[in-house]
Every structure is written in structure tokens, then in C-alpha cells.
Design an enzyme around this catalytic site. Structure first.
Site, mmCIF file in Angstrom:
data_model
loop_
_atom_site.group_PDB
_atom_site.id
_atom_site.type_symbol
_atom_site.label_atom_id
_atom_site.label_comp_id
_atom_site.label_asym_id
_atom_site.label_seq_id
_atom_site.Cartn_x
_atom_site.Cartn_y
_atom_site.Cartn_z
ATOM 1 N N LEU A 21 0.576 -1.393 -0.129
ATOM 2 C CA LEU A 21 0.084 -0.166 -0.142
ATOM 3 C C LEU A 21 0.567 1.471 -0.087
ATOM 4 O O LEU A 21 0.429 2.245 -0.495
ATOM 5 C CB LEU A 21 -0.888 -0.075 1.311
ATOM 6 C CG LEU A 21 -1.571 -1.100 1.123
ATOM 7 C CD1 LEU A 21 -2.403 -1.025 2.475
ATOM 8 C CD2 LEU A 21 -2.855 -0.898 0.239
ATOM 9 N N GLY A 22 1.927 1.405 -0.025
ATOM 10 C CA GLY A 22 3.177 2.325 1.164
ATOM 11 C C GLY A 22 3.883 1.930 1.435
ATOM 12 O O GLY A 22 3.918 0.908 1.882
ATOM 13 N N ALA A 23 5.408 3.172 0.699
ATOM 14 C CA ALA A 23 5.907 2.519 2.370
ATOM 15 C C ALA A 23 6.863 3.685 2.219
ATOM 16 O O ALA A 23 6.834 5.342 1.960
ATOM 17 C CB ALA A 23 7.119 2.315 1.234
ATOM 18 N N GLY A 25 10.092 5.925 6.152
ATOM 19 C CA GLY A 25 10.940 5.307 6.771
ATOM 20 C C GLY A 25 11.211 4.294 7.403
ATOM 21 O O GLY A 25 12.244 3.723 8.174
ATOM 22 N N MET A 26 10.013 3.767 8.267
ATOM 23 C CA MET A 26 9.926 2.952 9.397
ATOM 24 C C MET A 26 10.267 1.450 8.741
ATOM 25 O O MET A 26 10.116 0.732 8.890
ATOM 26 C CB MET A 26 9.115 2.811 10.374
ATOM 27 C CG MET A 26 9.128 3.988 11.202
ATOM 28 S SD MET A 26 7.611 3.928 12.722
ATOM 29 C CE MET A 26 7.560 2.304 13.231
ATOM 30 N N GLY A 27 8.887 1.635 7.416
ATOM 31 C CA GLY A 27 8.848 -0.096 6.959
ATOM 32 C C GLY A 27 7.872 0.539 5.719
ATOM 33 O O GLY A 27 8.123 1.615 5.477
ATOM 34 N N VAL A 29 3.969 -0.518 4.138
ATOM 35 C CA VAL A 29 2.535 -1.025 4.397
ATOM 36 C C VAL A 29 1.879 -1.941 3.024
ATOM 37 O O VAL A 29 2.020 -1.317 2.070
ATOM 38 C CB VAL A 29 1.943 0.415 4.901
ATOM 39 C CG1 VAL A 29 0.355 -0.273 5.335
ATOM 40 C CG2 VAL A 29 2.195 1.055 6.122
ATOM 41 N N LYS A 43 1.754 -3.298 8.554
ATOM 42 C CA LYS A 43 2.952 -2.591 9.255
ATOM 43 C C LYS A 43 3.974 -3.462 9.370
ATOM 44 O O LYS A 43 3.602 -4.075 10.194
ATOM 45 C CB LYS A 43 3.033 -1.533 9.351
ATOM 46 C CG LYS A 43 4.305 -0.650 9.818
ATOM 47 C CD LYS A 43 4.107 0.462 10.855
ATOM 48 C CE LYS A 43 3.478 1.003 10.512
ATOM 49 N NZ LYS A 43 3.702 2.927 11.230
ATOM 50 N N ASP A 137 1.641 13.263 14.916
ATOM 51 C CA ASP A 137 1.712 13.629 13.605
ATOM 52 C C ASP A 137 0.313 13.305 12.835
ATOM 53 O O ASP A 137 -0.030 12.348 11.459
ATOM 54 C CB ASP A 137 2.499 12.604 12.762
ATOM 55 C CG ASP A 137 3.594 12.420 12.047
ATOM 56 O OD1 ASP A 137 2.877 13.534 11.250
ATOM 57 O OD2 ASP A 137 3.785 11.087 10.607
#
Length: 741
Positions: A21-23, A25-27, A29, A43, A137
């Protein structure tokens, strides 16, 4: 969704991963499904971070923080394993589209949707803070719009209110345009920080951009968050005081989530039958739902927003958004799901009005179509390298002011001269793409308001006005306000009698906002004539050409000032817009009443009802050169508008002319009128510009080149034989001759 690559896991815990689905800095999804068919967002931490014990602790705390939060407007954690080889967390998959992409695709949300968004975000923060967690955030990319309300997601940098931080001490992590001032400066945070982010997020939904501007480096954005006031022009008047309070620099002045909810509940709510989302956004959500339910194995494509970027991390490659990619997947499913969508969203289609024999509501005028009006010929159109929130047409040039410089364009649209603010230690008062008055002409010179250009090493600022010759961009001068502690100029309401009137934000770098004021600057001597201190944020100004008076106003009251800047009178009134005619003030209030006031006493001279208001930085009325006629837009019974010519001394109608229908959804910027070169101009809700005969209101020509553009993003000016329009989003400026030829 994006196809799974060689480096992507095929399963995590009990979930089969169907696509990324997306990316960030942490990893990454992923869209995941359990054996029982439950759809979740998973995630998964990046492998190189999974081997970092400190990062595992951070992720473990994120999971713990997210597990604490449970509410109707959040996406709850359904499973997690922070101790797995690749730590992961699964949350409920929200059938919705992100606020960021909904606004990017379809424009700002209407008033009813904004109210529910505001209340929903406050409900979510109520649950978050009730679990003793600070989100840290909250931003448009972390808000999903579902059919039954908004959802807040992603607690990746959340912090427990007991002081257990998930980041190193002093680190500034988050999204710059939506940070609170205390977060931007690395101070300790309280739940009030999330309320600031709520205000910024709702303002984005209303305006289509961050209230502090999205452009420039992160340090510049953070500087504006800490030291400048938000631009809330496009926020509906009834929500503006609440959002302004959320965006107070002092955390102690911000409301609690419960206070936000109570404020919103006092107003009207959207009909449950109609739904809360605009039709276009609801259609996107229905497309998501169709995809998620129609096919057990959706073809791979990509769903979520571009990744969140931590300010202390390197840039991440942005990907297609949730809406864009899932709609690619939905192409086949929509063929079946689309039938009946319009009925479900629009109700039974009845208008609720009583029509006469002609099909028009009783008493409504016969309205021309405008199809036979000739199209104006574009003289030139150019693209500038920066946003131009105000155009000025005078002295043979079109002047455009950006944050960093001024352009002078000639009759062919070519650059005749430029003046860079940095060469004179000035940064001009430009924030984002919202049109605003920051410059004015006096004789053969242009004057622009700004501040002494700050640096991150030296934050000292003062309101500054730069003057430049219109003909050649030479003979530059500057004047600085030194009679009151201030952090810069915000607007320039105008110039009259050799004095420039400038709106100033008071304060110091240590205490950035202590109030606002009006600075009267004598242009000949470059000295302060007077300064008027005013605590609330000033949003209204009127400068009658035949009077020494000045009208200023905030969200609740109007104040009349005399020739020396002293208060003559105050009135409690919720004004939508103000203007001036001859020696009088003109005020349009939220009830649709337009009143003409005596500048010395504030006494009402005359008034008329049913006036269209909500002009953006002026333009609710236009006035002929000798001030004898005032032009305004009146609401008709069929929902359309008529142009009225009113006697400025008595308010009597000289004539009215029904206008062609706008053929566009109502805009936050409705009444926009200009008079110059014996021509009356009107911009409609669809951003079509009409040139009208001031003698009878009949259309002379029209310009449809900006049709479909958000009118709140268009700046315009008339004079010197031309009409100029600046598209502040596309950074383009167009010019037409006054005769349309």
C-alpha cells in the site's frame, strides 16, 4: 496496490499479503487478508531496522501506544508481533480515501463536510488523549475519509503523556506544515500539540493547502509555523474562530477536543440521507468498497498516500496515492457498483422550491444563458517560477510579487525587470497560493509589504515596506517599523494620500504573537505616521478614498479609526466582507445584509438585504470612478444572481440585470467584482470572468480560460487598459485587453 517485489514478504503472521500500500522511513504497509477473509493494513518493519535493538523498542512502544487507543474515529490494532523476525502490526483496513488525496483530486471540502471532519478528528483525539497518548503526526495523509466519518491512522511517532518518548531527546520528527510551534522547536509536548495539528489539517481541507504554506525547505516551513500567522481566508466564517484558536501559538490558549466537539455541535449537521462527503469523494470511497468486496483476489496495484517523511530521515520515493491506484483496480468493479450511486448520494432529486408555469420558482427572473457572449481574446499568458498572490496592472507593466522577488511584465508578458528581496534584506508577505493584498501603487511607484529577511541563525524581524519604480524596477527604497516590537508585515490594505497602511504582527522571536496592528507609513519621509495596536487577528479593511477614516475588523467586531489612528467607534458584527464607496464604509454581514456606514460614527446610512457576500480580500462590491454608483450581487429566488447598480448616497436601485448561471458548485469565494477602464468585471463560481457594461450590466465578453479552476486560488486586477488573472496554484499569469479584443 503495488505488486509484491522480490524483497517483499508474501505473508506476515496469519495474514497473506496481497500487495504493498505504501512505504516510509520505518518500513512498508501492505494489504493483508486472514484465512477467514478479514482485510487489514499490515505495517512491516524494514529488515535493516529490525536488527536495531533501539528501533525495536521504538516499534514496541508504537504498538503499545496504538493498542491503547480505541474509538469510532480511529483504526484499531487487531494484531501485532513486535518480536517477530520482521516486526509487524495489523490495523483494521478503513474503506476510505485519504483527506490529502481527496482534496488534491476534488478540491476543498464543503462547509458541512468540514464540520463533520472537525468533530470526527476531535473525537479521535479525545480517544487518543484518553489513552494518555499524543499522536504527534496528525496531518491530511493520516486521515482517511469513510462513508460514516473520518478515521485517524498511523501512530508511528506517538508518545505517551507520561513522558515515554519514542524518539531520541531533542529530535524533531513529524510533518513540517502540520507541526505545532512547540514541536517544531523541539520542546516538550502536551496533548494541545495535536489540537494545533487538527487546526492545520482542517484548514488544509478548507483551503487545499497548509495554512502556513507547503513550499520551500522544511526549515522555512517550520519558521512560518513558529513565527507567522496562518492564512485562514478560505475557512468558512463560522469555523474560522475555532480553527484560529486551535492554531494559537500558546498551547494554553487552544481548546480541548471536547470543546471542539461542543463548538461544532452548535451548528447545522448534514442530512444523514445525503451523507457527509461530497459526491465525487463518496464515489471514490464506493469504488474502494466495490474492489474490496467484489473480488477475493484483486489484481495488484497500490493504495495509500506517499510515505510520511521524518525530518531527520532521508527522502523517500513517493508512490501513487490510495485513490489513484485503487481506482485503477476498480475500473471493472465500478461497472457493476456504479449503478444507483447518484440516487444514493443525491436523494430523490427534488429541489424543494415552488416553480411557476415557466419552470422557474415564482418571482425568479428570466436568466440569460450567456452562450451568445463572445470569448475574450487572451493577450498573453506566462508561467512564473513562483506563486504570485497579487497582480498589479499600472504604469505600463503588470507587477507580480512572490516570496522572494517582484517581476515587472511588459505588454507582451515578457519580463521587463525583476527586484530580488534578498538584495535589499526583505522577504515579502507571501504564504501559499491564497490571493492577498500585499502591494499597492502610489503614482509611478509600487510598494510591497514584508519583513526583514530572517535566517535560522538570526530570527530578528521587523515589518518592512519596499518601494520600486514601476517603469524600470529601479530606485528601490525600504522603510522599517521601529515603533513597536513586531515580527513582520502580513498585508497591505492600501495606499491613500501618500500613506501606506500595513497590517503588522506584533511580538518577538521569543514570543512570536502578542497581537496585531495597523502601521500608517508616510511614503515621502519613510517615517511612521501612526501605529494602532489591536489584539485579535485582523481580517477586514476598508480605506474610503474621500475620507481620512479607516475600517478594520476581526471575526467579531468592526472598529473605525480616525486620521490619527485613534478609535472612533466599535461595533459587534460578524462581517463577511467590507469595502468602501466615496467617503463611506461598506459592510456585508453573514445574514446577507449590505450596509453603508458613516466613517466618523459608524452610523448606518442605508442598507439592502439579500446580497451575496464572502468575497476574498475585497471585491464584494465595485464602485464607479466618481463614487456615485455601487455595484453588488443580489440573490434571486431561483438560487441565481443578479447584478444591481445602487445609488451610493441612498441605496436605491438604478437597475438590476439577471446574470447567466454559474454552472458550478458554490464556491467559498462567491462575490468578486472589479471596476476599471469603463468596464465592470465579475468572476463567477466556476472561474469564468465576465466583462459587463456598467450602464446596464449586459455582458460584453467573457473569458473561460480559467474555467474549472478553484476561484479562491485566482488573484486578479484591472487597470491600465487590461485585466490580469493569476492562477496561484499553476503559477501562471494571463492578461486580456479591456475591450476583450
Amino acid at each position: 496496490m503495488q505488486r509484491l517485489g522480490d524483497g517483499d514478504p508474501r505473508a506476515t503472521g496469519p495474514y497473506t499479503l496481497m500487495g504493498r500500500l505504501g512505504a516510509g522511513g520505518m518500513g512498508a504497509v501492505y494489504l493483508g487478508r486472514s484465512a477467514g477473509g478479514r482485510t487489514v493494513a499490515v505495517k512491516v518493519v524494514r529488515p535493516e531496522l529490525a536488527s536495531d535493538g533501539g528501533f525495536r523498542d521504538r516499534f514496541r512502544r508504537e504498538v503499545a501506544a496504538a493498542r491503547k487507543v480505541s474509538g469510532a474515529f480511529t483504526a484499531p490494532v487487531v494484531d501485532a508481533d513486535p518480536d517477530a523476525e520482521l516486526p509487524w502490526m495489523a490495523t483494521a483496513f478503513v474503506v476510505g480515501v485519504s483527506l490529502h488525496e481527496a482534496v488534491a483530486a476534488h478540491g476543498p471540502l464543503p462547509k458541512g463536510a468540514l464540520r463533520m471532519l472537525t468533530a470526527g478528528l476531535a473525537e479521535a483525539l479525545n480517544a487518543v488523549h484518553g489513552a494518555r497518548v499524543i499522536h504527534r503526526d496528525l496531518k491530511p495523509g493520516n486521515v482517511l475519509l469513510a462513508l460514516d466519518g473520518p478515521r485517524v491512522i498511523d501512530f508511528g511517532i506517538a508518545r505517551a503523556t507520561d513522558g515515554t518518548a519514542l524518539t531520541s531527546t531533542g529530535a524533531i520528527i513529524g510533518s513540517a506544515p502540520y507541526m505545532s510551534p512547540e514541536q517544531a522547536t523541539g520542546q516538550s509536548l502536551t496533548p494541545a500539540s495535536d489540537l494545533f495539528s487538527l487546526g492545520s489539517t482542517v484548514a488544509f481541507a478548507a483551503c487545499g493547502r497548509s495554512p502556513f504554506g507547503d513550499g520551500g525547505a522544511a526549515a522555512g516551513v517550520l519558521f512560518r509555523v513558529v513565527h507567522t500567522e496562518p492564512d485562514l481566508d478560505a475557512v468558512p466564517a463560522e469555523l474560522r474562530p475555532l480553527i484560529a484558536r486551535c492554531l494559537a501559538k500558546d498551547p494554553g490558549e487552544r481548546p480541548t477536543p471536547r470543546e471542539v466537539i461542543d463548538f461544532v455541535e452548535q451548528g447545522d449537521r448534514p442530512s444523514p440521507r445525503e451523507g457527509w462527503l461530497p459526491e465525487a469523494v463518496a464515489t471514490d470511497v464506493l469504488a474502494v468498497r466495490a474492489v474490496m468486496t467484489a473480488l477475493p483476489r484483486p489484481a495488484p496495484t497500490k493504495l495509500l498516500d506517499p510515505p510520511t517523511q521524518d525530518l531527520d530521515a532521508g527522502p523517500q520515493a513517493p508512490g501513487p496515492g490510495r485513490r489513484k491506484l485503487i481506482l485503477g483496480l476498480a475500473a471493472g468493479a465500478l461497472a457493476a457498483a456504479g449503478v444507483g450511486t447518484a440516487v444514493a448520494l443525491n436523494g430523490d432529486g427534488s429541489s424543494g422550491t415552488t416553480a411557476g408555469a415557466s419552470g422557474r420558482p415564482a418571482g425568479a427572473p428570466s436568466r440569460p444563458s450567456g452562450d451568445d457572449v463572445p470569448e475574450g481574446k487572451l493577450a498573453w499568458k506566462v508561467k512564473l517560477p513562483a506563486t504570485c498572490p497579487q497582480v498589479v496592472s499600472a504604469g505600463g507593466v503588470v507587477a507580480c510579487v512572490s516570496l522572494e522577488q517582484i517581476w515587472g511584465l511588459d505588454d507582451q508578458g515578457k519580463t521587463a525587470w525583476t527586484v530580488k528581496g534578498a538584495d535589499h534584506g526583505v522577504q515579502f508577505s507571501v504564504q501559499g497560493p491564497t490571493p492577498k493584498n500585499i502591494a499597492a501603487v502610489d503614482g509611478d511607484r509600487l510598494y510591497a509589504a514584508g519583513m526583514a529577511a530572517p535566517t535560522m541563525a538570526n530570527l530578528t524581524m521587523h515589518a518592512t515596506v519596499l518601494g520600486v519604480g514601476l517603469a524600470d524596477g529601479k530606485n528601490v527604497s525600504t522603510a522599517t517599523l521601529d515603533t513597536a516590537p513586531n515580527v513582520g508585515a502580513i498585508l497591505m490594505p492600501g495606499i491613500r494620500g501618500g500613506r501606506a497602511y500595513v497590517t503588522v504582527m506584533l511580538g518577538t522571536p521569543q514570543q512570536p504573537t502578542t497581537g496585531y496592528g495597523i502601521w500608517a507609513l508616510d511614503l515621502a519621509s519613510r517615517k511612521t505616521a501612526w501605529f494602532h495596536d489591536h489584539e485579535p487577528l485582523l481580517i477586514h479593511f476598508a480605506l474610503p478614498p474621500d475620507s481620512d477614516g479607516l475600517l478594520i475588523g476581526d471575526t467579531e467586531r468592526l472598529t473605525g479609526l480616525d486620521a490619527k489612528g485613534a478609535t472612533s467607534w466599535t461595533q459587534k458584527v460578524q462581517a463577511e466582507a467590507v469595502g468602501a464607496v466615496g467617503r463611506y464604509f461598506v459592510v456585508a454581514d453573514v445574514s446577507g445584509t449590505l450596509s453603508v456606514l458613516d466613517p466618523a460614527t459608524g452610523r448606518k446610512v442605508w442598507s439592502v438585504q439579500g446580497v451575496e457576500g464572502a468575497a476574498n480580500r475585497g471585491g464584494v462590491v465595485a464602485v464607479n470612478p466618481d463614487g456615485s454608483i455601487l455595484y453588488a450581487l443580489l440573490r434571486d429566488k431561483d438560487g441565481g444572481l443578479s447584478l444591481a447598480a445602487l445609488d451610493s448616497a441612498s441605496g436605491k436601485k438604478r437597475w438590476t440585470a439577471p446574470l447567466p448561471p454559474d454552472n458550478a458548485k458554490p464556491s467559498a469565494v462567491r462575490a468578486r467584482l472589479l471596476y476599471a477602464d469603463k468596464t465592470l468585471y465579475r468572476m463567477d463560481a466556476g472561474s469564468v470572468v465576465w466583462a459587463l457594461d456598467p450602464a446596464d450590466g449586459k455582458p460584453l465578453w467573457k473569458y473561460t480560460g480559467m474555467k474549472g479552476t478553484d476561484p479562491s486560488k485566482l488573484a486578479w486586477a484591472a487597470g491600465d487598459g487590461r485585466l490580469c488573472v493569476s492562477d496561484t496554484t499553476a503559477t501562471t499569469v494571463a492578461a486580456l485587453h479591456a475591450n476583450g479584443a
